[in-house]
Motif scaffolding. Structure first.
Motif, PDB file in Angstrom:
ATOM      1  N   ARG A   1       0.808  -1.220   0.000  1.00  0.00           N
ATOM      2  CA  ARG A   1       0.000   0.000   0.000  1.00  0.00           C
ATOM      3  C   ARG A   1       0.845   1.276   0.000  1.00  0.00           C
ATOM      4  O   ARG A   1       0.304   2.370  -0.119  1.00  0.00           O
ATOM      5  N   SER A   2       2.150   1.124   0.136  1.00  0.00           N
ATOM      6  CA  SER A   2       3.048   2.283   0.088  1.00  0.00           C
ATOM      7  C   SER A   2       3.341   2.653  -1.364  1.00  0.00           C
ATOM      8  O   SER A   2       3.258   1.819  -2.267  1.00  0.00           O
ATOM      9  N   THR A   3       3.693   3.908  -1.583  1.00  0.00           N
ATOM     10  CA  THR A   3       3.984   4.355  -2.944  1.00  0.00           C
ATOM     11  C   THR A   3       5.217   3.656  -3.494  1.00  0.00           C
ATOM     12  O   THR A   3       5.244   3.246  -4.655  1.00  0.00           O
ATOM     13  N   ARG A   4       6.240   3.504  -2.663  1.00  0.00           N
ATOM     14  CA  ARG A   4       7.484   2.858  -3.098  1.00  0.00           C
ATOM     15  C   ARG A   4       8.099   2.129  -1.913  1.00  0.00           C
ATOM     16  O   ARG A   4       8.090   2.637  -0.783  1.00  0.00           O
ATOM     17  N   THR A   5       8.642   0.944  -2.179  1.00  0.00           N
ATOM     18  CA  THR A   5       9.332   0.170  -1.146  1.00  0.00           C
ATOM     19  C   THR A   5      10.805   0.054  -1.499  1.00  0.00           C
ATOM     20  O   THR A   5      11.170  -0.203  -2.649  1.00  0.00           O
ATOM     21  N   LEU A   6      11.650   0.238  -0.481  1.00  0.00           N
ATOM     22  CA  LEU A   6      13.095   0.095  -0.634  1.00  0.00           C
ATOM     23  C   LEU A   6      13.571  -1.080   0.215  1.00  0.00           C
ATOM     24  O   LEU A   6      13.129  -1.252   1.356  1.00  0.00           O
ATOM     25  N   ALA A   7      14.491  -1.872  -0.328  1.00  0.00           N
ATOM     26  CA  ALA A   7      15.059  -3.003   0.393  1.00  0.00           C
ATOM     27  C   ALA A   7      16.575  -2.848   0.434  1.00  0.00           C
ATOM     28  O   ALA A   7      17.181  -2.349  -0.515  1.00  0.00           O
ATOM     29  N   PRO A   8      17.224  -3.290   1.522  1.00  0.00           N
ATOM     30  CA  PRO A   8      18.663  -3.099   1.652  1.00  0.00           C
ATOM     31  C   PRO A   8      19.513  -4.173   0.997  1.00  0.00           C
ATOM     32  O   PRO A   8      20.721  -4.022   0.896  1.00  0.00           O
ATOM     33  N   SER A   9      18.893  -5.286   0.557  1.00  0.00           N
ATOM     34  CA  SER A   9      19.675  -6.388  -0.001  1.00  0.00           C
ATOM     35  C   SER A   9      18.789  -7.221  -0.922  1.00  0.00           C
ATOM     36  O   SER A   9      17.553  -7.111  -0.898  1.00  0.00           O
ATOM     37  N   ARG A  10      19.438  -8.090  -1.695  1.00  0.00           N
ATOM     38  CA  ARG A  10      18.673  -8.951  -2.591  1.00  0.00           C
ATOM     39  C   ARG A  10      17.912 -10.018  -1.814  1.00  0.00           C
ATOM     40  O   ARG A  10      16.832 -10.449  -2.217  1.00  0.00           O
ATOM     41  N   SER A  11      18.460 -10.428  -0.705  1.00  0.00           N
ATOM     42  CA  SER A  11      17.751 -11.384   0.139  1.00  0.00           C
ATOM     43  C   SER A  11      16.461 -10.787   0.683  1.00  0.00           C
ATOM     44  O   SER A  11      15.416 -11.444   0.696  1.00  0.00           O
ATOM     45  N   SER A  12      16.518  -9.537   1.119  1.00  0.00           N
ATOM     46  CA  SER A  12      15.302  -8.902   1.641  1.00  0.00           C
ATOM     47  C   SER A  12      14.304  -8.628   0.522  1.00  0.00           C
ATOM     48  O   SER A  12      13.090  -8.668   0.749  1.00  0.00           O
ATOM     49  N   ARG A  13      14.787  -8.402  -0.689  1.00  0.00           N
ATOM     50  CA  ARG A  13      13.862  -8.274  -1.817  1.00  0.00           C
ATOM     51  C   ARG A  13      13.103  -9.577  -2.022  1.00  0.00           C
ATOM     52  O   ARG A  13      11.894  -9.588  -2.274  1.00  0.00           O
ATOM     53  N   ALA A  14      13.811 -10.707  -1.901  1.00  0.00           N
ATOM     54  CA  ALA A  14      13.160 -12.006  -2.047  1.00  0.00           C
ATOM     55  C   ALA A  14      12.118 -12.226  -0.946  1.00  0.00           C
ATOM     56  O   ALA A  14      11.035 -12.781  -1.205  1.00  0.00           O
ATOM     57  N   GLN A  15      12.431 -11.786   0.271  1.00  0.00           N
ATOM     58  CA  GLN A  15      11.458 -11.894   1.359  1.00  0.00           C
ATOM     59  C   GLN A  15      10.184 -11.110   1.022  1.00  0.00           C
ATOM     60  O   GLN A  15       9.064 -11.595   1.214  1.00  0.00           O
TER      61      GLN A  15
END
Length: 374
Positions: A143-157
């Motif tokens: 529901r957020s306009t944009r999401t930022l992740a600190p790593s590729r592992s967290s992107r997978a999560q």
């Protein structure tokens, strides 16, 4: 630009979320932007001239010193009065969800920064709520306009939670604070107690989600003097089971930098880190790293070149990795040198400037931007 930061944690609490928010606010002020912080719990109401709005909170069960933000109309009032160009949701869970709802009511764009594996956190504390927590966190980020992740592992999560348009935003490291020149031979000698001892240290919260009980495996390695820098609810258990270890308590600033640089090896046992800032700080301090082959460290450690990764599913892997470094000073030196060179460009100034120009700017102007590449 006017930036409202709704954060799950802020000073006087010290943790990864607090430190990241602090660096963001520092740089925003330095570059002429106007930040506002909305945070849970008691604490300062002004940080370097930026107002800090405090909202209702409660202590986390089993970890009372950690304040959880609660629904509070003060959040929406603060955003309405401040009229930000963008709302930054720092590791949104509870207070962040309140901030998101308020921002949507006020038609304000949001940047949600995923920083805490709260589902893994729940698992470590035996709360049996991992699936429900993951659904909740996924809903907040979708529901957020944009999401930022600190790593590729967290992107997978996040992808497993149904959040797919995720952008990479890493963390900086304070290169003006951490460095090999901070090493104190007399401190190292005091810790080692004997000349043939190798000082192996952990820096961070002594809490279940960091899996610090695995440090007992490190203590069994011959020739090791174990040093633990930090505090938390696991400290009494660790003190009972690690009677020969040195506990420094929480250190900050120059004391922390000197402690990092005076280690011979840095170990992080936790496998649920979305980034693992202390790995970067150890690397910047010229100290070889042993970290799990899981989560954020996968992006920070090139195995055999800038550190060692151990298999967290193998109960002997951590001990083997530490043993290999204890027995080989030359390997320690090579890993430390390569890692130090790797982190030299990762300044907080550059990282926060990227946040402002590439992410705040994009959502404030309504542009979609480019998602994180595979």
């Amino acid at each position: 630009m006017r930036v409202a930061i709704v954060t799950e944690s802020f000073l006087p609490q010290v943790n990864g979320v607090t430190n990241t928010v602090r660096h963001v606010v520092d740089r925003l002020i330095q570059t002429g932007h106007q930040p506002l912080v909305v945070a849970p719990g008691p604490g300062l109401s002004d940080y370097r001239g930026a107002p800090v709005v405090r909202v209702r909170s409660m202590g986390l069960p089993g970890y009372k010193s950690f304040s959880l933000g609660l629904p509070d109309p003060a959040v929406e009032r603060a955003l309405a009065e401040f009229r930000p160009d963008v709302v930054h949701l720092a590791s949104p869970i509870l207070l962040g969800a309140v901030g998101l709802r308020a921002a949507r009511r006020l038609d304000l764009p949001t940047v949600a920064v995923y920083q805490t594996d709260i589902a893994g956190f729940a698992r470590q504390y035996g709360l049996h709520a991992e699936a429900a927590v993951a659904r909740w966190v996924g809903r907040v980020h979708r529901r957020s306009t944009r999401t930022l992740a600190p790593s590729r592992s967290s992107r997978a999560q996040l992808a497993e939670m149904g959040v797919h348009d995720v952008h990479l935003w890493r963390r900086g490291v304070s290169l003006d604070l951490f460095g090999p020149d901070r090493r104190l031979p007399e401190l190292h000698s005091r810790w080692a107690t004997r000349q043939d001892k190798v000082v192996v240290g952990y820096v961070g919260r002594l809490a279940a989600e960091k899996q610090v009980r695995r440090l007992t495996e490190v203590a069994k390695v011959p020739g090791v003097r174990l040093v633990l820098v930090g505090d938390g609810p696991e400290r009494p258990w660790l003190e009972r089971h690690l009677p020969d270890a040195k506990f420094t308590g929480m250190l900050r600033g120059d004391d922390l930098a000197r402690a990092f640089a005076s280690l011979d090896v840095f170990v992080h046992p936790g496998e649920a880190e979305t980034f693992c800032q202390t790995v970067q700080e150890a690397q910047a301090s010229g100290v070889p790293v042993v970290a799990p082959a899981s989560g954020g460290p996968l992006d920070l450690v090139d195995p055999g070149r800038t550190g060692l990764l151990y298999d967290p599913s193998d109960p002997r892997s951590l001990g083997r990795a530490v043993t290999s470094l204890v027995a080989d000073p030359a390997l320690r030196g090579r890993l430390a040198t390569a890692a130090l060179a790797e982190v030299q460009g990762r300044t907080w100034a550059g990282v926060v400037d990227q946040l402002v120009t590439q992410h705040y700017g994009a959502v404030a102007l309504g542009r979609a931007g480019t998602p994180l590449a595979a």
